[in-house]
Design a protein around this motif. Structure first.
Motif, PDB file in Angstrom:
ATOM      1  N   GLN A 131       1.078  -1.275   0.092  1.00 42.98           N
ATOM      2  CA  GLN A 131       0.024  -0.086  -0.075  1.00 42.98           C
ATOM      3  C   GLN A 131       0.897   1.183   0.058  1.00 42.98           C
ATOM      4  O   GLN A 131       0.664   2.161  -0.872  1.00 42.98           O
ATOM      5  CB  GLN A 131      -0.878  -0.017   1.324  1.00 42.98           C
ATOM      6  CG  GLN A 131      -1.780   1.127   1.082  1.00 42.98           C
ATOM      7  CD  GLN A 131      -2.902   0.969   2.289  1.00 42.98           C
ATOM      8  OE1 GLN A 131      -3.080   0.039   2.921  1.00 42.98           O
ATOM      9  NE2 GLN A 131      -3.716   2.281   2.507  1.00 42.98           N
ATOM     10  N   ALA A 132       1.882   1.254   0.983  1.00 43.33           N
ATOM     11  CA  ALA A 132       2.768   2.456   0.836  1.00 43.33           C
ATOM     12  C   ALA A 132       3.432   2.822  -0.342  1.00 43.33           C
ATOM     13  O   ALA A 132       3.666   3.765  -0.932  1.00 43.33           O
ATOM     14  CB  ALA A 132       3.753   2.429   1.853  1.00 43.33           C
ATOM     15  N   GLU A 133       4.045   1.696  -1.093  1.00 43.66           N
ATOM     16  CA  GLU A 133       4.726   1.572  -2.262  1.00 43.66           C
ATOM     17  C   GLU A 133       3.827   2.102  -3.465  1.00 43.66           C
ATOM     18  O   GLU A 133       4.086   2.908  -4.222  1.00 43.66           O
ATOM     19  CB  GLU A 133       5.199   0.386  -2.725  1.00 43.66           C
ATOM     20  CG  GLU A 133       6.522  -0.026  -1.742  1.00 43.66           C
ATOM     21  CD  GLU A 133       6.735  -1.654  -2.114  1.00 43.66           C
ATOM     22  OE1 GLU A 133       7.735  -2.024  -1.558  1.00 43.66           O
ATOM     23  OE2 GLU A 133       6.012  -2.263  -2.355  1.00 43.66           O
ATOM     24  N   LEU A 134       2.401   1.793  -3.440  1.00 45.23           N
ATOM     25  CA  LEU A 134       1.651   2.161  -4.504  1.00 45.23           C
ATOM     26  C   LEU A 134       1.295   3.638  -4.244  1.00 45.23           C
ATOM     27  O   LEU A 134       1.041   4.433  -5.225  1.00 45.23           O
ATOM     28  CB  LEU A 134       0.279   1.008  -4.362  1.00 45.23           C
ATOM     29  CG  LEU A 134      -0.664   1.292  -5.504  1.00 45.23           C
ATOM     30  CD1 LEU A 134       0.032   1.430  -7.001  1.00 45.23           C
ATOM     31  CD2 LEU A 134      -1.747   0.461  -5.354  1.00 45.23           C
ATOM     32  N   GLU A 135       0.979   4.057  -2.932  1.00 48.16           N
ATOM     33  CA  GLU A 135       0.926   5.655  -2.697  1.00 48.16           C
ATOM     34  C   GLU A 135       1.992   6.342  -3.443  1.00 48.16           C
ATOM     35  O   GLU A 135       1.499   7.393  -4.143  1.00 48.16           O
ATOM     36  CB  GLU A 135       0.622   5.893  -1.288  1.00 48.16           C
ATOM     37  CG  GLU A 135      -0.576   5.249  -0.718  1.00 48.16           C
ATOM     38  CD  GLU A 135      -0.575   5.190   0.693  1.00 48.16           C
ATOM     39  OE1 GLU A 135       0.289   5.558   1.405  1.00 48.16           O
ATOM     40  OE2 GLU A 135      -1.827   5.017   1.403  1.00 48.16           O
ATOM     41  N   ALA A 136       3.177   5.693  -3.053  1.00 48.01           N
ATOM     42  CA  ALA A 136       4.256   6.749  -3.615  1.00 48.01           C
ATOM     43  C   ALA A 136       4.391   6.589  -5.221  1.00 48.01           C
ATOM     44  O   ALA A 136       4.686   7.830  -5.971  1.00 48.01           O
ATOM     45  CB  ALA A 136       5.555   6.213  -2.971  1.00 48.01           C
ATOM     46  N   GLU A 137       4.053   5.356  -5.929  1.00 47.81           N
ATOM     47  CA  GLU A 137       3.928   5.467  -7.249  1.00 47.81           C
ATOM     48  C   GLU A 137       2.912   6.307  -7.881  1.00 47.81           C
ATOM     49  O   GLU A 137       3.105   6.997  -8.878  1.00 47.81           O
ATOM     50  CB  GLU A 137       3.608   3.895  -7.783  1.00 47.81           C
ATOM     51  CG  GLU A 137       4.027   3.607  -9.167  1.00 47.81           C
ATOM     52  CD  GLU A 137       5.227   3.702  -9.783  1.00 47.81           C
ATOM     53  OE1 GLU A 137       5.488   3.713 -10.812  1.00 47.81           O
ATOM     54  OE2 GLU A 137       6.294   3.748  -8.740  1.00 47.81           O
ATOM     55  N   ILE A 138       1.825   6.394  -7.316  1.00 50.93           N
ATOM     56  CA  ILE A 138       0.819   7.156  -7.761  1.00 50.93           C
ATOM     57  C   ILE A 138       1.035   8.656  -7.611  1.00 50.93           C
ATOM     58  O   ILE A 138       1.002   9.416  -8.820  1.00 50.93           O
ATOM     59  CB  ILE A 138      -0.431   7.030  -7.139  1.00 50.93           C
ATOM     60  CG1 ILE A 138      -1.060   5.616  -7.147  1.00 50.93           C
ATOM     61  CG2 ILE A 138      -1.487   8.068  -7.097  1.00 50.93           C
ATOM     62  CD1 ILE A 138      -2.429   5.332  -6.206  1.00 50.93           C
ATOM     63  N   ALA A 191       0.250  10.415 -15.121  1.00 49.19           N
ATOM     64  CA  ALA A 191      -0.630   9.989 -16.126  1.00 49.19           C
ATOM     65  C   ALA A 191      -1.806   9.633 -15.350  1.00 49.19           C
ATOM     66  O   ALA A 191      -2.068   9.698 -14.338  1.00 49.19           O
ATOM     67  CB  ALA A 191       0.315   8.702 -16.716  1.00 49.19           C
ATOM     68  N   ASP A 192      -2.691   8.742 -16.380  1.00 49.04           N
ATOM     69  CA  ASP A 192      -4.035   8.268 -15.784  1.00 49.04           C
ATOM     70  C   ASP A 192      -3.611   7.021 -14.748  1.00 49.04           C
ATOM     71  O   ASP A 192      -3.222   6.131 -15.121  1.00 49.04           O
ATOM     72  CB  ASP A 192      -4.626   7.530 -16.925  1.00 49.04           C
ATOM     73  CG  ASP A 192      -6.181   7.108 -16.443  1.00 49.04           C
ATOM     74  OD1 ASP A 192      -6.315   7.524 -15.057  1.00 49.04           O
ATOM     75  OD2 ASP A 192      -6.612   6.491 -17.446  1.00 49.04           O
ATOM     76  N   GLN A 230      -6.590   2.821 -12.406  1.00 49.18           N
ATOM     77  CA  GLN A 230      -6.380   1.500 -12.057  1.00 49.18           C
ATOM     78  C   GLN A 230      -5.354   1.373 -10.757  1.00 49.18           C
ATOM     79  O   GLN A 230      -5.598   0.343  -9.677  1.00 49.18           O
ATOM     80  CB  GLN A 230      -5.675   0.715 -12.945  1.00 49.18           C
ATOM     81  CG  GLN A 230      -6.767   0.543 -14.335  1.00 49.18           C
ATOM     82  CD  GLN A 230      -8.003  -0.160 -14.055  1.00 49.18           C
ATOM     83  OE1 GLN A 230      -8.161  -1.216 -13.196  1.00 49.18           O
ATOM     84  NE2 GLN A 230      -9.238   0.405 -14.401  1.00 49.18           N
ATOM     85  N   PHE A 231      -4.542   2.297 -10.731  1.00 53.15           N
ATOM     86  CA  PHE A 231      -3.791   2.169  -9.505  1.00 53.15           C
ATOM     87  C   PHE A 231      -4.500   2.713  -8.181  1.00 53.15           C
ATOM     88  O   PHE A 231      -4.194   2.168  -7.183  1.00 53.15           O
ATOM     89  CB  PHE A 231      -2.434   3.038  -9.524  1.00 53.15           C
ATOM     90  CG  PHE A 231      -1.607   2.654 -10.397  1.00 53.15           C
ATOM     91  CD1 PHE A 231      -0.363   1.850 -10.143  1.00 53.15           C
ATOM     92  CD2 PHE A 231      -1.383   2.975 -11.706  1.00 53.15           C
ATOM     93  CE1 PHE A 231       0.523   1.359 -10.834  1.00 53.15           C
ATOM     94  CE2 PHE A 231      -0.381   2.566 -12.627  1.00 53.15           C
ATOM     95  CZ  PHE A 231       0.589   1.712 -12.131  1.00 53.15           C
ATOM     96  N   VAL A 232      -5.172   3.782  -8.467  1.00 54.09           N
ATOM     97  CA  VAL A 232      -6.177   4.299  -7.243  1.00 54.09           C
ATOM     98  C   VAL A 232      -7.150   3.207  -6.870  1.00 54.09           C
ATOM     99  O   VAL A 232      -7.564   2.941  -5.567  1.00 54.09           O
ATOM    100  CB  VAL A 232      -7.075   5.175  -7.737  1.00 54.09           C
ATOM    101  CG1 VAL A 232      -7.856   5.707  -6.336  1.00 54.09           C
ATOM    102  CG2 VAL A 232      -5.611   6.457  -8.016  1.00 54.09           C
ATOM    103  N   ILE A 233      -7.722   2.320  -7.761  1.00 53.69           N
ATOM    104  CA  ILE A 233      -8.603   1.566  -7.309  1.00 53.69           C
ATOM    105  C   ILE A 233      -8.008   0.325  -6.743  1.00 53.69           C
ATOM    106  O   ILE A 233      -8.506  -0.408  -5.813  1.00 53.69           O
ATOM    107  CB  ILE A 233      -9.218   0.651  -8.680  1.00 53.69           C
ATOM    108  CG1 ILE A 233     -10.146   1.762  -9.328  1.00 53.69           C
ATOM    109  CG2 ILE A 233     -10.102  -0.532  -8.380  1.00 53.69           C
ATOM    110  CD1 ILE A 233     -10.689   1.555 -10.886  1.00 53.69           C
ATOM    111  N   ALA A 234      -6.821  -0.105  -7.210  1.00 53.05           N
ATOM    112  CA  ALA A 234      -5.910  -1.206  -6.450  1.00 53.05           C
ATOM    113  C   ALA A 234      -5.672  -0.736  -5.175  1.00 53.05           C
ATOM    114  O   ALA A 234      -5.638  -1.430  -4.281  1.00 53.05           O
ATOM    115  CB  ALA A 234      -4.687  -1.696  -7.132  1.00 53.05           C
ATOM    116  N   LEU A 235      -5.278   0.712  -4.894  1.00 51.76           N
ATOM    117  CA  LEU A 235      -4.841   1.068  -3.542  1.00 51.76           C
ATOM    118  C   LEU A 235      -6.170   0.877  -2.491  1.00 51.76           C
ATOM    119  O   LEU A 235      -5.964   0.661  -1.513  1.00 51.76           O
ATOM    120  CB  LEU A 235      -4.586   2.562  -3.640  1.00 51.76           C
ATOM    121  CG  LEU A 235      -4.135   3.319  -2.680  1.00 51.76           C
ATOM    122  CD1 LEU A 235      -3.019   2.546  -1.862  1.00 51.76           C
ATOM    123  CD2 LEU A 235      -3.769   4.794  -2.689  1.00 51.76           C
TER     124      LEU A 235
END
Length: 75
Positions: A44-51, A56-57, A60-65
């Motif tokens: 979750q923390a890594e995905l927040e940083a990647e977002i 870009a759009d 899908q990352f936000v839904i996964a988060l």
């Protein structure tokens, strides 16, 4: 040329064999013309940083988060 992004949330036991569970991870798969061209896994923390990093759009990352957050709540 067709491109596809798919993802899933995985909640697995810690790979070190400990009884503690590893944090859930969002696994992303990018395919082009049916062939896997890239994959990535994020906590979750890594995905927040990647977002935050991406410009870009990120739908899908936000839904996964959101799914990762829900997965933690169910533990």
């Amino acid at each position: 040329m067709s491109e596809e992004l798919s993802w899933q949330v995985r909640d697995e036991a810690d790979e070190r064999g400990s009884r503690q569970k590893a944090p859930p991870r969002a696994c992303f798969y990018w395919k082009r013309d049916g062939q896997l061209v890239r994959s990535a896994e994020f906590t979750q923390a890594e995905l927040e940083a990647e977002i935050e990093r991406l410009n870009a759009d990120v739908t899908q990352f936000v839904i996964a988060l959101k799914m990762l957050a829900l997965s933690r709540d169910l533990r």
